[in-house]
Write a protein that holds these residues in place. Structure first.
Motif, PDB file in Angstrom:
ATOM      1  N   SER A 169     -17.318 -23.091  -1.955  1.00  0.00           N
ATOM      2  CA  SER A 169     -17.630 -24.480  -1.658  1.00  0.00           C
ATOM      3  C   SER A 169     -17.832 -25.236  -2.969  1.00  0.00           C
ATOM      4  O   SER A 169     -18.441 -24.697  -3.901  1.00  0.00           O
ATOM      5  CB  SER A 169     -18.904 -24.565  -0.800  1.00  0.00           C
ATOM      6  OG  SER A 169     -19.253 -25.898  -0.543  1.00  0.00           O
ATOM      7  N   TRP A 224      -6.062 -27.020  -4.371  1.00  0.00           N
ATOM      8  CA  TRP A 224      -6.080 -27.361  -2.951  1.00  0.00           C
ATOM      9  C   TRP A 224      -6.071 -26.108  -2.086  1.00  0.00           C
ATOM     10  O   TRP A 224      -5.142 -25.319  -2.108  1.00  0.00           O
ATOM     11  CB  TRP A 224      -4.876 -28.235  -2.610  1.00  0.00           C
ATOM     12  CG  TRP A 224      -4.964 -29.581  -3.241  1.00  0.00           C
ATOM     13  CD1 TRP A 224      -4.373 -29.990  -4.394  1.00  0.00           C
ATOM     14  CD2 TRP A 224      -5.733 -30.687  -2.769  1.00  0.00           C
ATOM     15  NE1 TRP A 224      -4.712 -31.284  -4.684  1.00  0.00           N
ATOM     16  CE2 TRP A 224      -5.546 -31.742  -3.694  1.00  0.00           C
ATOM     17  CE3 TRP A 224      -6.554 -30.896  -1.668  1.00  0.00           C
ATOM     18  CZ2 TRP A 224      -6.153 -32.976  -3.549  1.00  0.00           C
ATOM     19  CZ3 TRP A 224      -7.160 -32.126  -1.514  1.00  0.00           C
ATOM     20  CH2 TRP A 224      -6.953 -33.152  -2.445  1.00  0.00           C
ATOM     21  N   GLY A 225      -7.140 -25.959  -1.301  1.00  0.00           N
ATOM     22  CA  GLY A 225      -7.181 -24.915  -0.285  1.00  0.00           C
ATOM     23  C   GLY A 225      -7.615 -23.564  -0.808  1.00  0.00           C
ATOM     24  O   GLY A 225      -7.090 -23.073  -1.801  1.00  0.00           O
ATOM     25  N   PHE A 226      -8.607 -22.957  -0.147  1.00  0.00           N
ATOM     26  CA  PHE A 226      -9.059 -21.618  -0.508  1.00  0.00           C
ATOM     27  C   PHE A 226      -8.899 -20.696   0.687  1.00  0.00           C
ATOM     28  O   PHE A 226      -9.236 -21.054   1.821  1.00  0.00           O
ATOM     29  CB  PHE A 226     -10.530 -21.631  -0.940  1.00  0.00           C
ATOM     30  CG  PHE A 226     -11.096 -20.242  -1.130  1.00  0.00           C
ATOM     31  CD1 PHE A 226     -10.836 -19.539  -2.292  1.00  0.00           C
ATOM     32  CD2 PHE A 226     -11.845 -19.641  -0.132  1.00  0.00           C
ATOM     33  CE1 PHE A 226     -11.329 -18.253  -2.463  1.00  0.00           C
ATOM     34  CE2 PHE A 226     -12.347 -18.359  -0.299  1.00  0.00           C
ATOM     35  CZ  PHE A 226     -12.089 -17.667  -1.469  1.00  0.00           C
ATOM     36  N   SER A 227      -8.377 -19.517   0.450  1.00  0.00           N
ATOM     37  CA  SER A 227      -8.289 -18.496   1.490  1.00  0.00           C
ATOM     38  C   SER A 227      -8.276 -17.132   0.817  1.00  0.00           C
ATOM     39  O   SER A 227      -7.995 -17.012  -0.382  1.00  0.00           O
ATOM     40  CB  SER A 227      -7.019 -18.675   2.340  1.00  0.00           C
ATOM     41  OG  SER A 227      -5.853 -18.483   1.552  1.00  0.00           O
ATOM     42  N   TRP A 228      -8.594 -16.118   1.581  1.00  0.00           N
ATOM     43  CA  TRP A 228      -8.556 -14.763   1.048  1.00  0.00           C
ATOM     44  C   TRP A 228      -8.201 -13.802   2.172  1.00  0.00           C
ATOM     45  O   TRP A 228      -8.353 -14.119   3.358  1.00  0.00           O
ATOM     46  CB  TRP A 228      -9.893 -14.375   0.406  1.00  0.00           C
ATOM     47  CG  TRP A 228     -10.996 -14.114   1.393  1.00  0.00           C
ATOM     48  CD1 TRP A 228     -11.775 -15.042   2.019  1.00  0.00           C
ATOM     49  CD2 TRP A 228     -11.423 -12.837   1.880  1.00  0.00           C
ATOM     50  NE1 TRP A 228     -12.668 -14.429   2.862  1.00  0.00           N
ATOM     51  CE2 TRP A 228     -12.476 -13.074   2.798  1.00  0.00           C
ATOM     52  CE3 TRP A 228     -11.034 -11.529   1.636  1.00  0.00           C
ATOM     53  CZ2 TRP A 228     -13.131 -12.043   3.465  1.00  0.00           C
ATOM     54  CZ3 TRP A 228     -11.683 -10.501   2.295  1.00  0.00           C
ATOM     55  CH2 TRP A 228     -12.719 -10.758   3.194  1.00  0.00           C
ATOM     56  N   GLN A 229      -7.717 -12.627   1.803  1.00  0.00           N
ATOM     57  CA  GLN A 229      -7.409 -11.605   2.787  1.00  0.00           C
ATOM     58  C   GLN A 229      -7.655 -10.232   2.196  1.00  0.00           C
ATOM     59  O   GLN A 229      -7.616 -10.041   0.975  1.00  0.00           O
ATOM     60  CB  GLN A 229      -5.960 -11.717   3.267  1.00  0.00           C
ATOM     61  CG  GLN A 229      -4.918 -11.388   2.206  1.00  0.00           C
ATOM     62  CD  GLN A 229      -3.504 -11.531   2.737  1.00  0.00           C
ATOM     63  OE1 GLN A 229      -3.165 -12.543   3.340  1.00  0.00           O
ATOM     64  NE2 GLN A 229      -2.680 -10.526   2.526  1.00  0.00           N
ATOM     65  N   ASP A 230      -7.919  -9.293   3.072  1.00  0.00           N
ATOM     66  CA  ASP A 230      -8.176  -7.917   2.669  1.00  0.00           C
ATOM     67  C   ASP A 230      -6.846  -7.243   2.344  1.00  0.00           C
ATOM     68  O   ASP A 230      -5.951  -7.177   3.185  1.00  0.00           O
ATOM     69  CB  ASP A 230      -8.883  -7.190   3.819  1.00  0.00           C
ATOM     70  CG  ASP A 230      -9.353  -5.804   3.429  1.00  0.00           C
ATOM     71  OD1 ASP A 230      -8.951  -5.323   2.358  1.00  0.00           O
ATOM     72  OD2 ASP A 230     -10.118  -5.202   4.202  1.00  0.00           O
ATOM     73  N   CYS A 262     -10.489  -4.879  -3.496  1.00  0.00           N
ATOM     74  CA  CYS A 262     -10.576  -6.339  -3.514  1.00  0.00           C
ATOM     75  C   CYS A 262     -11.769  -6.818  -4.311  1.00  0.00           C
ATOM     76  O   CYS A 262     -12.067  -8.010  -4.329  1.00  0.00           O
ATOM     77  CB  CYS A 262     -10.627  -6.879  -2.086  1.00  0.00           C
ATOM     78  SG  CYS A 262      -8.977  -7.093  -1.379  1.00  0.00           S
ATOM     79  N   ASP A 318     -14.312 -27.108  -1.074  1.00  0.00           N
ATOM     80  CA  ASP A 318     -12.897 -26.794  -0.951  1.00  0.00           C
ATOM     81  C   ASP A 318     -12.167 -28.079  -0.569  1.00  0.00           C
ATOM     82  O   ASP A 318     -12.445 -28.627   0.500  1.00  0.00           O
ATOM     83  CB  ASP A 318     -12.689 -25.722   0.114  1.00  0.00           C
ATOM     84  CG  ASP A 318     -11.240 -25.271   0.212  1.00  0.00           C
ATOM     85  OD1 ASP A 318     -10.482 -25.541  -0.741  1.00  0.00           O
ATOM     86  OD2 ASP A 318     -10.874 -24.663   1.236  1.00  0.00           O
ATOM     87  N   THR A 328     -16.960 -10.556   3.330  1.00  0.00           N
ATOM     88  CA  THR A 328     -16.926 -12.012   3.457  1.00  0.00           C
ATOM     89  C   THR A 328     -16.827 -12.636   2.076  1.00  0.00           C
ATOM     90  O   THR A 328     -17.317 -12.082   1.087  1.00  0.00           O
ATOM     91  CB  THR A 328     -18.186 -12.554   4.161  1.00  0.00           C
ATOM     92  OG1 THR A 328     -19.347 -12.260   3.365  1.00  0.00           O
ATOM     93  CG2 THR A 328     -18.353 -11.929   5.542  1.00  0.00           C
ATOM     94  N   ASN A 364     -16.842 -16.843   0.647  1.00  0.00           N
ATOM     95  CA  ASN A 364     -16.802 -18.274   0.918  1.00  0.00           C
ATOM     96  C   ASN A 364     -16.923 -19.055  -0.386  1.00  0.00           C
ATOM     97  O   ASN A 364     -17.690 -18.675  -1.279  1.00  0.00           O
ATOM     98  CB  ASN A 364     -17.937 -18.680   1.864  1.00  0.00           C
ATOM     99  CG  ASN A 364     -17.841 -17.978   3.205  1.00  0.00           C
ATOM    100  OD1 ASN A 364     -16.869 -18.136   3.929  1.00  0.00           O
ATOM    101  ND2 ASN A 364     -18.855 -17.194   3.536  1.00  0.00           N
TER     102      ASN A 364
END
Length: 317
Positions: free
Chosen positions: A59, A37-43, A4, A61, A55, A57
C-alpha cells in the motif's frame, strides 16, 4: 533453495532501482510523478518447498515514486534458514509492451546473491535491535531463521464424537510471552456435559527438530485431569471474559453442567505470562482428548509458537 522469499529482495531491488531513476528525473526538473501501476504476486514454489510465502500486501497501489511504501507479509518455513542462504532475483521492466530484463549492476537488478545472510548483517549490524514490528514480536532479522510453524488446529475426533470445535483463531501469531492474545472460538456439543468430565492433555515442545513430551508437573504439562469441570470453574473465575455465550436456546452457567447446544467464546484479551523460555521462538503442539478410553467425547490438536522476552506494553489490547 528456490523460494518466494526472493520476492522481498526483488521488491527492495525494484524500489532502489526506481528511486535512483526518479532522482535522475528530478535532477532534470521533470515534475511529473512516476508510478508503478498495479501490484500482484503469486506462489511460484514447488509443492514440497519448505519455505512458503502466505500473504503479501502493498500500500498504496499504484506505488508512488518518490513516496512511502507500506508492506505486510506472512510466511512459514519447515526448516531452519541458515547461512549460506542464496537467492536469485530476476527483475524485468516493461518497455513498449515488451519485458526487458534489467541486468545486475552494483547488486541491484537481476542478481544472484550467494548469501542473503551477509546482506542482512550489512543492512542491520548484529547487536542492533531488529526493526519494527520484528523487535516487538521477538522475531529475528538475522540468520539463522528458525523453523516457524505458527498457529494451526485440527479436529482429531471421530465423526460420531458428541463434541466438535467449529472455529478457533489466535492473534497475534506467534503468541507473545509475556503479552496478550485474542482467541475467539466456537464449539458444539450434542450431549449435556456433566461432572466428572475427564480430560487428557499431551503437550510437546520442539527441540532441535525433535518433539519432546513435557511431563506433568504441578498439574501443568502432559496431564490427565479426572474432572475438567473443576478446572473450568477456576479458568472462568480467573478469566471472566472467557465465559462462553450460548447460541442455543438453553441457559448457560460458566461451569458444569454444560447443556447441549452451540457455544461461542468471545474475542477477549488473555494474558500470557512470561515462561522464561531459552529460545526467542519455540514451537509447541498440544493434543486435548475429552473423555476416557471407554468413551471419547472429542479430540483437538493445536500447533502454536511462543515468542519469548517481548515487551508487555507492545501487546496491550
Amino acid at each position: 533453495m528456490k523460494s518466494c522469499v526472493s520476492v522481498f529482495i526483488a521488491l527492495f531491488a525494484a524500489n532502489s532501482f526506481l528511486l535512483e531513476g526518479s532522482s535522475h528525473l528530478l535532477s532534470r526538473e521533470i515534475s511529473k510523478l512516476t508510478k508503478v501501476w498495479g501490484f500482484s504476486w503469486q506462489d511460484c514454489d514447488k509443492p514440497d518447498d519448505p519455505a512458503r510465502l502466505k500473504t503479501l500486501n502493498i500500500s498504496p497501489d499504484p506505488i508512488p515514486i518518490p513516496g512511502q511504501l507500506t508492506a505486510d507479509a506472512s510466511g512459514s518455513t519447515s526448516v531452519e534458514l541458515a547461512s549460506p542462504l542464496s537467492v536469485n532475483v530476476t527483475l524485468e521492466k516493461e518497455v513498449a509492451g515488451i519485458w526487458v530484463k534489467i541486468p545486475c549492476l552494483d547488486e541491484i537488478g537481476s542478481c544472484h546473491y550467494p548469501n542473503v545472510c551477509d546482506l542482512l548483517d550489512q543492512l542491520i549490524p548484529p547487536g542492533e535491535d531488529c526493526p519494527e514490528p520484528l523487535h516487538t514480536y521477538g522475531l529475528p532479522c538475522h540468520c539463522p531463521f528458525k523453523a516457524f510453524k505458527g498457529f494451526s488446529w485440527e479436529s482429531c475426533g471421530k465423526p460420531d464424537d458428541p463434541i466438535h470445535v467449529k472455529t478457533l483463531h489466535v492473534y497475534p501469531n506467534p503468541i507473545p510471552s509475556p503479552g496478550y492474545v485474542l482467541a475467539p472460538a466456537s464449539a458444539t456439543t450434542v450431549i449435556d456435559l456433566l461432572s466428572p468430565l475427564p480430560v487428557n492433555l499431551t503437550l510437546e515442545k520442539e527441540v532441535a527438530g525433535a518433539w519432546i513430551k513435557i511431563p506433568c508437573v504441578d498439574d501443568r504439562g502432559s496431564c490427565y485431569y479426572p474432572d475438567a469441570c473443576d478446572r473450568l470453574v477456576q479458568v472462568f473465575m480467573t478469566f471472566t471474559g472467557l465465559c462462553p455465550d450460548s447460541l442455543g436456546p438453553s441457559s448457560l452457567s460458566c461451569g458444569c453442567p454444560l447443556k447441549a447446544g452451540d457455544y461461542v467464546w468471545p474475542t477477549s484479551g488473555i494474558y500470557i505470562p512470561n515462561f522464561s523460555l531459552p529460545d526467542k521462538l519455540t514451537n509447541f503442539r498440544l493434543q486435548i482428548i475429552l473423555g476416557n478410553s471407554e468413551k471419547e467425547l472429542g479430540c483437538l490438536k493445536v500447533n502454536f509458537s511462543l515468542a519469548s522476552g517481548l515487551l508487555n506494553q507492545h501487546n496491550e489490547m
